[in-house]
Design an enzyme around this catalytic site. Structure first.
Site, PDB file in Angstrom:
ATOM      1  N   ASN A   1     103.345  12.240 -29.812  1.00 30.16           N
ATOM      2  CA  ASN A   1     104.030  11.686 -28.566  1.00 30.16           C
ATOM      3  C   ASN A   1     103.889  10.186 -28.669  1.00 30.16           C
ATOM      4  O   ASN A   1     104.945   9.482 -28.364  1.00 30.16           O
ATOM      5  CB  ASN A   1     103.943  12.211 -27.178  1.00 30.16           C
TER       6      ASN A   1
ATOM      7  N   GLN B   1     107.315  17.635 -28.290  1.00 21.89           N
ATOM      8  CA  GLN B   1     108.090  16.424 -28.934  1.00 21.89           C
ATOM      9  C   GLN B   1     108.972  16.722 -29.993  1.00 21.89           C
ATOM     10  O   GLN B   1     109.943  16.264 -30.322  1.00 21.89           O
ATOM     11  CB  GLN B   1     107.290  15.328 -29.716  1.00 21.89           C
TER      12      GLN B   1
ATOM     13  N   GLY C   1     105.721  21.379 -20.022  1.00 20.26           N
ATOM     14  CA  GLY C   1     104.637  21.214 -21.218  1.00 20.26           C
ATOM     15  C   GLY C   1     103.218  21.309 -20.727  1.00 20.26           C
ATOM     16  O   GLY C   1     102.605  22.124 -21.501  1.00 20.26           O
ATOM     17  N   THR C   2     102.779  20.504 -19.840  1.00 24.65           N
ATOM     18  CA  THR C   2     101.416  20.389 -19.320  1.00 24.65           C
ATOM     19  C   THR C   2     100.726  22.012 -18.938  1.00 24.65           C
ATOM     20  O   THR C   2     100.032  22.394 -19.221  1.00 24.65           O
ATOM     21  CB  THR C   2     101.268  19.629 -18.072  1.00 24.65           C
TER      22      THR C   2
ATOM     23  N   SER D   1     109.158  21.667 -23.421  1.00 21.31           N
ATOM     24  CA  SER D   1     109.463  20.921 -22.183  1.00 21.31           C
ATOM     25  C   SER D   1     111.032  20.608 -22.241  1.00 21.31           C
ATOM     26  O   SER D   1     111.364  19.679 -22.996  1.00 21.31           O
ATOM     27  CB  SER D   1     108.580  19.755 -21.943  1.00 21.31           C
TER      28      SER D   1
ATOM     29  N   HIS E   1     112.335  18.252 -20.298  1.00 27.69           N
ATOM     30  CA  HIS E   1     113.100  17.107 -20.041  1.00 27.69           C
ATOM     31  C   HIS E   1     112.788  16.201 -21.319  1.00 27.69           C
ATOM     32  O   HIS E   1     113.419  14.898 -21.359  1.00 27.69           O
ATOM     33  CB  HIS E   1     112.334  16.251 -18.790  1.00 27.69           C
TER      34      HIS E   1
ATOM     35  N   CYS F   1     101.880   8.756 -19.716  1.00 25.76           N
ATOM     36  CA  CYS F   1     101.130   9.389 -18.746  1.00 25.76           C
ATOM     37  C   CYS F   1      99.815   8.502 -18.840  1.00 25.76           C
ATOM     38  O   CYS F   1      99.147   8.899 -17.901  1.00 25.76           O
ATOM     39  CB  CYS F   1     100.505  10.885 -19.392  1.00 25.76           C
TER      40      CYS F   1
ATOM     41  N   THR G   1     107.926  32.844  -7.637  1.00 27.13           N
ATOM     42  CA  THR G   1     109.528  33.136  -7.955  1.00 27.13           C
ATOM     43  C   THR G   1     109.825  31.920  -8.907  1.00 27.13           C
ATOM     44  O   THR G   1     109.603  30.777  -8.559  1.00 27.13           O
ATOM     45  CB  THR G   1     110.002  32.675  -6.386  1.00 27.13           C
TER      46      THR G   1
HETATM   47  N1  PLP Z   1     102.709  17.403 -24.804  1.00 25.87           N
HETATM   48  C1  PLP Z   1     103.298  16.317 -25.234  1.00 25.87           C
HETATM   49  C2  PLP Z   1     103.088  16.115 -26.730  1.00 25.87           C
HETATM   50  C3  PLP Z   1     104.171  15.487 -24.605  1.00 25.87           C
HETATM   51  O1  PLP Z   1     104.704  14.241 -25.114  1.00 25.87           O
HETATM   52  C4  PLP Z   1     104.124  15.855 -23.103  1.00 25.87           C
HETATM   53  C5  PLP Z   1     105.084  14.641 -22.377  1.00 25.87           C
HETATM   54  O2  PLP Z   1     104.974  14.423 -21.275  1.00 25.87           O
HETATM   55  C6  PLP Z   1     103.492  16.814 -22.703  1.00 25.87           C
HETATM   56  C7  PLP Z   1     102.740  17.533 -23.367  1.00 25.87           C
HETATM   57  C8  PLP Z   1     103.595  17.116 -21.039  1.00 25.87           C
HETATM   58  O3  PLP Z   1     104.658  17.830 -20.789  1.00 25.87           O
HETATM   59  P1  PLP Z   1     105.400  17.566 -19.468  1.00 25.87           P
HETATM   60  O4  PLP Z   1     105.695  16.404 -18.890  1.00 25.87           O
HETATM   61  O5  PLP Z   1     106.550  18.725 -19.311  1.00 25.87           O
HETATM   62  O6  PLP Z   1     104.315  18.278 -18.416  1.00 25.87           O
END
Ligand code: PLP
Length: 377
Positions: free
Chosen positions: A140, A168, A60-61, A188, A190, A314, A226
């Site tokens: 989130n 989310q 996601g990031t 994302s 996970h 985070c 890759t």
């Molecule tokens: N955006 C939101 C709303 C999230 O809850 C998260 C969670 O970790 C992220 C971005 C980041 O995603 P990732 O952990 O896959 O980098």
């Protein structure tokens, strides 16, 4: 979320047997390529998008970075203004802050007490220099779901790109990119029983986005390197499972979250439930336990075998109260008592009842000890 065993099973052959590099031409490689493209179709299907509009990322990031920086860089001659909200994940907020050091201007819209952005304020924030609106689909920390399709209408009217961080929501609520009116959407794996370290960015056909990672011609020149085939296969499988089983999971998890919410309110006094009462994710419950530190509650819950969070996973470890709770107007001393429970398809009624048994004595003990304690006030 735990990785679904069916996802793990789907991934395994791509480590050892089907290990070909999808960019090569031998048969083994072409099989890996094929698996990657099948996964792309599955991701596209959960968004009702076209496969060629899906770019795989490391999560996601990276998807958020690619969306916001990618649009900012590629559209610099059109303008330098971005509109976002104060409650975005740091994967968007910190990108915006960084862009401010690079000559971009950012408006951080405030939200109401439920976490909703105000559409009139959004309209007013738009200028002739605005190139991107980026507002998350669901928050989130508090689970509030933003009116993205209405924001999409505004973005369309003004000819501005719209990105939504749907990390989310994908795999949890039905998504149709055309109904949302978004040009870019981050997800994302996970968050919905896929592996960590893989995600995707939906990029509507024709959207101008500059790549952030330069190198080979992977992902149609949008993301070099890759591809992580096992993870991508896992993401695809997680999407397929979520599409098939999501509705039932939602019903189940929603009822459990409600049981937890009611149970906590019944058993513990001075509790504030954060987020919108209706427009919210069914699996997230964020409460402020007055007169205690959320971190202390978490540590005690952890000792009882219960994994919960304060603000965002985070941001934990930081002593600052959550930026989301501050934005919805929760006073800092109350925000420090925030505890967030996330439920999932593995959560049982017995788990919820276990929390409901464990939490009240923990809060009572902490309130009696704490300098923030009610008795000492
Ligand atoms: N955006 C939101 C709303 C999230 O809850 C998260 C969670 O970790 C992220 C971005 C980041 O995603 P990732 O952990 O896959 O980098």
């Amino acid at each position: 979320t735990p990785t679904d065993p069916r996802v793990v099973e789907a991934m395994l052959p791509y480590f050892t047997k089907q290990y070909g590099n999808p960019s090569s031409i031998y048969k083994l490689a072409q099989e890996a390529h094929e698996a990657k493209e099948v996964a792309r179709e599955k991701v596209a299907r959960i968004l009702r998008a076209k496969p060629e509009e899906v770019v795989f990322t490391s999560g996601g990031t990276e998807a958020d970075n690619l969306a916001v920086k990618g649009v900012a860089y590629a559209n610099r001659e059109k303008g330098n203004h971005i509109v976002t909200s104060q409650i975005e994940h740091h994967a968007v907020l910190n990108v915006c802050k960084w862009l401010e050091t690079q000559g971009y201007e950012v408006t951080y819209l405030g939200v109401d007490k439920y976490g909703l952005v105000n559409l009139e304020e959004l309209r007013k924030a738009i200028t002739a220099r605005t190139i991107l609106i980026t507002i998350m689909q669901a928050n989130n920390e508090i689970g509030t779901i933003e009116p993205i399709s209405k924001i999409g209408e505004i973005a369309r009217e003004r000819g501005i790109y719209l990105h939504t961080d749907a990390v989310q929501t994908v795999g949890k609520i039905p998504i149709v990119v055309d109904e949302l009116g978004v040009d870019l959407l981050s997800l994302s794996a996970h968050k919905f029983h896929g592996p960590k370290g893989v995600g995707a960015l939906y990029i509507r056909r024709g959207t101008r986005v500059a790549p952030l990672i330069h190198g080979g011609h992977h992902e149609r020149n949008r993301r070099a390197g890759t591809e992580n085939v096992p993870a991508i296969v896992g993401l695809g499988k997680a999407c397929a499972i979520a599409l098939e089983e999501g509705e039932e999971e939602t019903r189940k998890v929603k009822a459990l979250t409600e049981r937890l919410r009611k149970g906590i309110l019944d058993r513990v006094d001075d509790i504030i439930v954060n987020g919108h009462p209706e427009h919210r994710l069914h699996n997230t419950l964020n409460v402020c336990v007055e007169h205690v530190e959320g971190e202390s509650v978490l540590l005690n819950l952890d000792m009882a075998g219960i994994a919960a969070s304060t603000g965002s996973a985070c941001a934990s470890g930081s002593l600052e109260p959550s930026h989301v709770l501050s934005a919805i107007g929760v006073p800092p001393e109350t925000a420090r008592g925030s505890v967030r429970f996330s439920l999932g398809k593995g959560t049982t009624r017995a788990d919820v009842d276990f929390v409901l048994e464990a939490l009240p004595p923990i809060v009572e003990k902490l309130r009696a000890m704490s300098p923030l304690g009610k008795l000492n006030h």
